[in-house]
Design a protein around this motif. Structure first.
Motif, PDB file in Angstrom:
ATOM      1  N   ARG A  23      46.384 -10.094  -2.777  1.00  0.00           N
ATOM      2  CA  ARG A  23      45.490  -9.457  -3.751  1.00  0.00           C
ATOM      3  C   ARG A  23      44.676 -10.503  -4.518  1.00  0.00           C
ATOM      4  O   ARG A  23      43.459 -10.384  -4.657  1.00  0.00           O
ATOM      5  N   GLY A  35      32.601  -8.794  -1.652  1.00  0.00           N
ATOM      6  CA  GLY A  35      32.273  -7.375  -1.749  1.00  0.00           C
ATOM      7  C   GLY A  35      33.078  -6.536  -0.776  1.00  0.00           C
ATOM      8  O   GLY A  35      33.677  -5.515  -1.153  1.00  0.00           O
ATOM      9  N   PHE A  36      33.116  -6.968   0.470  1.00  0.00           N
ATOM     10  CA  PHE A  36      33.855  -6.240   1.502  1.00  0.00           C
ATOM     11  C   PHE A  36      35.346  -6.204   1.191  1.00  0.00           C
ATOM     12  O   PHE A  36      36.000  -5.157   1.264  1.00  0.00           O
ATOM     13  N   TYR A  37      35.896  -7.351   0.832  1.00  0.00           N
ATOM     14  CA  TYR A  37      37.336  -7.419   0.600  1.00  0.00           C
ATOM     15  C   TYR A  37      37.754  -6.736  -0.699  1.00  0.00           C
ATOM     16  O   TYR A  37      38.826  -6.130  -0.780  1.00  0.00           O
ATOM     17  N   LYS A  38      36.911  -6.813  -1.720  1.00  0.00           N
ATOM     18  CA  LYS A  38      37.252  -6.145  -2.980  1.00  0.00           C
ATOM     19  C   LYS A  38      37.259  -4.630  -2.799  1.00  0.00           C
ATOM     20  O   LYS A  38      38.098  -3.924  -3.372  1.00  0.00           O
ATOM     21  N   LYS A  39      36.346  -4.147  -1.977  1.00  0.00           N
ATOM     22  CA  LYS A  39      36.296  -2.721  -1.677  1.00  0.00           C
ATOM     23  C   LYS A  39      37.577  -2.270  -0.977  1.00  0.00           C
ATOM     24  O   LYS A  39      38.011  -1.117  -1.118  1.00  0.00           O
ATOM     25  N   ASN A  40      38.189  -3.179  -0.237  1.00  0.00           N
ATOM     26  CA  ASN A  40      39.390  -2.851   0.540  1.00  0.00           C
ATOM     27  C   ASN A  40      40.627  -3.583   0.022  1.00  0.00           C
ATOM     28  O   ASN A  40      41.584  -3.810   0.766  1.00  0.00           O
ATOM     29  N   GLU A  42      43.072  -2.716  -1.873  1.00  0.00           N
ATOM     30  CA  GLU A  42      44.351  -2.006  -1.822  1.00  0.00           C
ATOM     31  C   GLU A  42      44.969  -2.106  -0.426  1.00  0.00           C
ATOM     32  O   GLU A  42      46.190  -2.232  -0.282  1.00  0.00           O
ATOM     33  N   TYR A  43      44.124  -2.048   0.591  1.00  0.00           N
ATOM     34  CA  TYR A  43      44.631  -2.195   1.964  1.00  0.00           C
ATOM     35  C   TYR A  43      45.201  -3.601   2.157  1.00  0.00           C
ATOM     36  O   TYR A  43      46.312  -3.768   2.683  1.00  0.00           O
ATOM     37  N   SER A 212      35.273  -3.883  11.533  1.00  0.00           N
ATOM     38  CA  SER A 212      35.809  -3.962  10.177  1.00  0.00           C
ATOM     39  C   SER A 212      37.276  -3.563  10.104  1.00  0.00           C
ATOM     40  O   SER A 212      38.048  -4.139   9.323  1.00  0.00           O
TER      41      SER A 212
END
Length: 284
Positions: A23, A35-40, A42-43, A212
């Motif tokens: 995290r 941006g991409f990783y912050k959006k995901n 929780e995964y 992705s």
């Protein structure tokens, strides 16, 4: 491309820690990726422990989490090949098996270097003191990769004698009912740095393919393995203090302590990630 924190302290984590470190790693990423990783996020957080869960599903998973590097020598371990196939060949055992009598003959590999051309070397397959067969090193390496390494996840690595004769144009197996067997005597001591390199190429390809879903799955796993590689107890034969009357130190060190003190005592401000020019060198 590999990104790593510039922070020199290497924390060590258990189940709780794997989720925490994945995290927090998101916030160290460069602008192009965050941006991409912050959006995901929780995964990435929840699936940080998937690799540990797989340890109970296949015998091939556990060895990806550690390397008992001190089993093979002393720091900086110059004798241990940095290329996985080379390590398998160096420490493995080639055998000639008679399927009729079940007699097994251990063969050894001897490298012969051309003194006039150091890049020109040969492999002599030895049966005791006798040369059983000789070939260029690159020829044996290609044979090993194509016919033994492809069986890595099988219980036995077997090559039919006829296949060997056809490839090397020999008559070693014209008579009798014999095969070649290769026994992996290296992987059980752990393959962590080699797996980090393999994961690097898998993740890079997923980015290139713009897949992705695969990027996320591999990223969550990659964070897990990288975290494991920063745990000193994942790099030694004495992984749980069993050789020094400290049994139980592994769980105490990487699980209990973070669970007790991480939120209040640990510093998670590690700064932006650095670009790693030479991943293999960095892993080692």
């Amino acid at each position: 491309m590999v990104l790593s924190s510039a922070h020199t302290v290497k924390p060590i984590w258990g189940f709780y820690g794997h989720k925490k470190i994945n995290r927090m790693a998101v916030f160290a990423l460069p602008q192009e990726m965050i941006g991409f990783y912050k959006k995901n996020i929780e995964y990435i957080t929840e699936h940080a422990v998937d690799a540990d869960k797989r340890r109970y599903a296949t015998k091939h998973e556990a060895v990806r989490h550690y390397i008992d590097i001190d089993h093979w020598g002393k720091i900086p371990f110059p004798e241990v090949p940095r290329q996985f196939d080379d390590a398998l060949m160096k420490y493995g055992q080639l055998q000639l098996i008679d399927l009729t009598t079940l007699d097994t003959t251990n063969l050894s590999l001897k490298t012969v270097v051309n003194e006039e051309d150091r890049f020109d070397s040969s492999i002599e397959i030895m049966n005791g003191d006798q040369v059983w067969h000789s070939m260029k090193t690159v020829a044996f390496e290609n044979f090993f990769k194509a016919h033994f390494k492809t069986q890595f996840y099988e219980d036995e690595w077997i090559v039919e004698g006829q296949v060997y004769d056809e490839i090397f144009e020999t008559d070693k197996f014209v008579t009798g009912n014999k095969v070649l067997r290769f026994e992996d005597q290296f992987s059980h001591q752990g393959i962590l740095p080699y797996h980090l390199e393999s994961m690097f190429f898998q993740l890079r390809k997923a980015f290139i393919d713009e897949n992705s879903e695969k990027v996320l799955r591999l990223s969550a796993d990659y964070g897990h393995y990288i975290a494991d590689s920063h745990v000193p107890l994942h790099t030694t034969v004495n992984y749980n203090g069993q050789l020094t009357d400290q049994v139980g130190i592994h769980a105490f060190w990487e699980s209990r302590l973070p669970e007790l003190f991480a939120e209040e005592k640990y510093d998670f401000f590690v700064g932006p990630a650095d670009y790693i020019e030479q991943p293999r060198k960095y892993f080692w």
